[in-house]
Design a protein around this motif. Structure first.
Motif, short mmCIF file in Angstrom:
data_model
loop_
_atom_site.label_atom_id
_atom_site.label_comp_id
_atom_site.label_asym_id
_atom_site.label_seq_id
_atom_site.Cartn_x
_atom_site.Cartn_y
_atom_site.Cartn_z
N MET A 148 0.82 -1.30 -0.08
CA MET A 148 -0.12 -0.27 -0.02
C MET A 148 0.94 1.13 0.03
SD MET A 148 -2.69 1.00 2.62
CE MET A 148 -2.48 2.46 3.51
N SER A 149 0.67 2.21 -0.94
CA SER A 149 1.56 3.51 -0.98
C SER A 149 0.74 4.51 -0.57
CB SER A 149 1.74 3.46 -2.54
OG SER A 149 2.72 4.77 -2.67
N HIS A 150 1.37 5.46 0.10
CA HIS A 150 0.75 6.64 0.72
C HIS A 150 0.95 7.53 -0.23
CE1 HIS A 150 1.65 3.97 4.33
NE2 HIS A 150 0.49 4.69 4.61
N ASN A 151 0.01 8.64 -0.33
CA ASN A 151 0.12 9.61 -1.55
C ASN A 151 1.21 10.62 -1.28
OD1 ASN A 151 -0.90 11.13 0.84
ND2 ASN A 151 -2.54 12.22 -0.23
N LEU A 152 1.98 10.75 -0.16
CA LEU A 152 3.32 11.50 0.25
C LEU A 152 4.33 10.67 -0.32
CD1 LEU A 152 1.92 13.50 3.48
CD2 LEU A 152 1.89 14.25 1.12
N ASP A 153 4.40 9.48 -0.31
CA ASP A 153 5.32 8.75 -0.46
C ASP A 153 6.17 8.99 -1.98
OD1 ASP A 153 5.21 7.53 2.12
OD2 ASP A 153 4.03 5.60 1.39
N THR A 154 7.51 8.91 -1.94
CA THR A 154 8.14 9.02 -3.16
C THR A 154 9.07 7.90 -3.20
OG1 THR A 154 8.46 11.47 -3.19
CG2 THR A 154 9.91 10.49 -4.40
N THR A 155 9.14 6.93 -4.38
CA THR A 155 9.69 5.80 -4.39
C THR A 155 11.07 6.04 -4.63
OG1 THR A 155 9.20 5.44 -6.95
CG2 THR A 155 7.55 4.57 -5.17
N VAL A 156 11.98 4.90 -4.70
CA VAL A 156 13.54 5.27 -5.10
C VAL A 156 13.59 5.34 -6.58
CG1 VAL A 156 15.48 4.01 -5.07
CG2 VAL A 156 14.36 4.02 -3.03
N GLY A 157 12.46 4.88 -7.28
CA GLY A 157 12.58 5.04 -8.78
C GLY A 157 12.01 6.37 -9.08
N ASP A 158 11.03 6.90 -8.33
CA ASP A 158 10.71 8.26 -8.48
C ASP A 158 11.82 9.29 -8.57
OD1 ASP A 158 8.08 7.48 -9.17
OD2 ASP A 158 7.41 7.91 -7.08
N PHE A 159 12.61 8.97 -7.27
CA PHE A 159 13.80 9.71 -6.92
C PHE A 159 14.96 9.96 -7.81
CE2 PHE A 159 16.97 10.86 -3.86
CZ PHE A 159 16.81 12.31 -3.47
N ILE A 160 15.02 8.58 -8.49
CA ILE A 160 16.22 8.34 -9.30
C ILE A 160 15.86 8.81 -10.45
CG2 ILE A 160 17.38 6.61 -10.64
CD1 ILE A 160 17.22 4.61 -8.32
N ASP A 161 14.56 8.75 -10.98
CA ASP A 161 14.20 9.60 -12.33
C ASP A 161 14.31 11.05 -12.27
OD1 ASP A 161 13.38 7.18 -13.53
OD2 ASP A 161 11.18 7.47 -13.09
N GLN A 162 14.04 11.74 -11.11
CA GLN A 162 14.03 13.19 -10.79
C GLN A 162 15.70 13.31 -10.94
OE1 GLN A 162 12.18 14.62 -7.48
NE2 GLN A 162 10.56 13.13 -7.80
N LEU A 163 16.68 12.74 -10.42
CA LEU A 163 17.88 13.00 -10.21
C LEU A 163 18.62 12.57 -11.48
CD1 LEU A 163 18.94 11.52 -6.86
CD2 LEU A 163 18.72 13.96 -7.42
N SER A 164 18.14 11.71 -12.20
CA SER A 164 18.65 11.33 -13.58
C SER A 164 19.01 12.50 -14.57
CB SER A 164 18.38 10.19 -14.07
OG SER A 164 16.82 10.25 -14.62
N ALA A 165 17.90 13.44 -14.44
CA ALA A 165 17.78 14.57 -15.34
C ALA A 165 18.72 15.73 -15.11
CB ALA A 165 16.29 15.21 -15.26
N LEU A 166 19.47 15.57 -13.72
CA LEU A 166 20.41 16.81 -13.17
C LEU A 166 21.73 16.32 -13.49
CD1 LEU A 166 18.53 17.04 -9.85
CD2 LEU A 166 18.31 18.59 -12.03
N ASP A 167 22.80 17.32 -13.40
CA ASP A 167 24.05 17.13 -13.41
C ASP A 167 24.48 16.28 -12.60
OD1 ASP A 167 26.86 17.45 -13.47
OD2 ASP A 167 26.74 19.73 -13.01
N ARG A 168 25.34 15.30 -12.99
CA ARG A 168 25.75 14.23 -12.10
C ARG A 168 26.85 14.80 -11.08
NH1 ARG A 168 24.46 8.93 -13.02
NH2 ARG A 168 26.49 8.03 -11.94
N ASP A 169 27.50 15.80 -11.45
CA ASP A 169 28.60 16.32 -10.62
C ASP A 169 27.98 17.24 -9.61
OD1 ASP A 169 30.56 14.54 -11.68
OD2 ASP A 169 30.86 16.19 -13.40
N ALA A 170 26.69 17.67 -9.51
CA ALA A 170 26.16 18.65 -8.69
C ALA A 170 26.25 18.35 -7.29
CB ALA A 170 24.67 18.99 -9.30
#
Length: 96
Positions: free
Chosen positions: A1-23
């Motif tokens: 069961m997922s809570h509406n405020l929960d962010t998954t590791v996959g969601d987080f990786i997707d958000q980070l993958s669009a950013l500069d890896r050296d940031a």
């Protein structure tokens, strides 16, 4: 069961993958007194319900969060705060 405020590791990786890896990575903490913290550790475990949970631990406090970040997180309104009036010499009382 997922809570509406929960962010998954996959969601987080997707958000980070669009950013500069050296940031540099920081945590934004406390919307009422926004501070910036270093990331100290990432720890995986399970919660009482048996769900996998990953914790990102904050490390040493770095300082105040930049106002632009607080605004983008909607922690502060998109306006500047009131400016303080400058204190100057009081005008001389003509009756004295």
């Amino acid at each position: 069961m997922s809570h509406n405020l929960d962010t998954t590791v996959g969601d987080f990786i997707d958000q980070l993958s669009a950013l500069d890896r050296d940031a540099v990575l920081r945590l934004a903490v406390n919307p009422f007194f926004p501070m910036s913290h270093h990331v100290r550790a990432v720890v995986a475990t399970t919660d009482a319900g048996g769900r996998s949970v990953v914790y990102i631990a904050d490390g040493q406090q770095e300082g105040h969060l930049p106002p632009e970040v607080a605004r983008r997180l909607t922690w502060h309104p998109d306006t500047e705060g009131p400016r303080r009036a400058r204190r100057g010499a009081r005008p001389a009382d003509p009756d004295q």
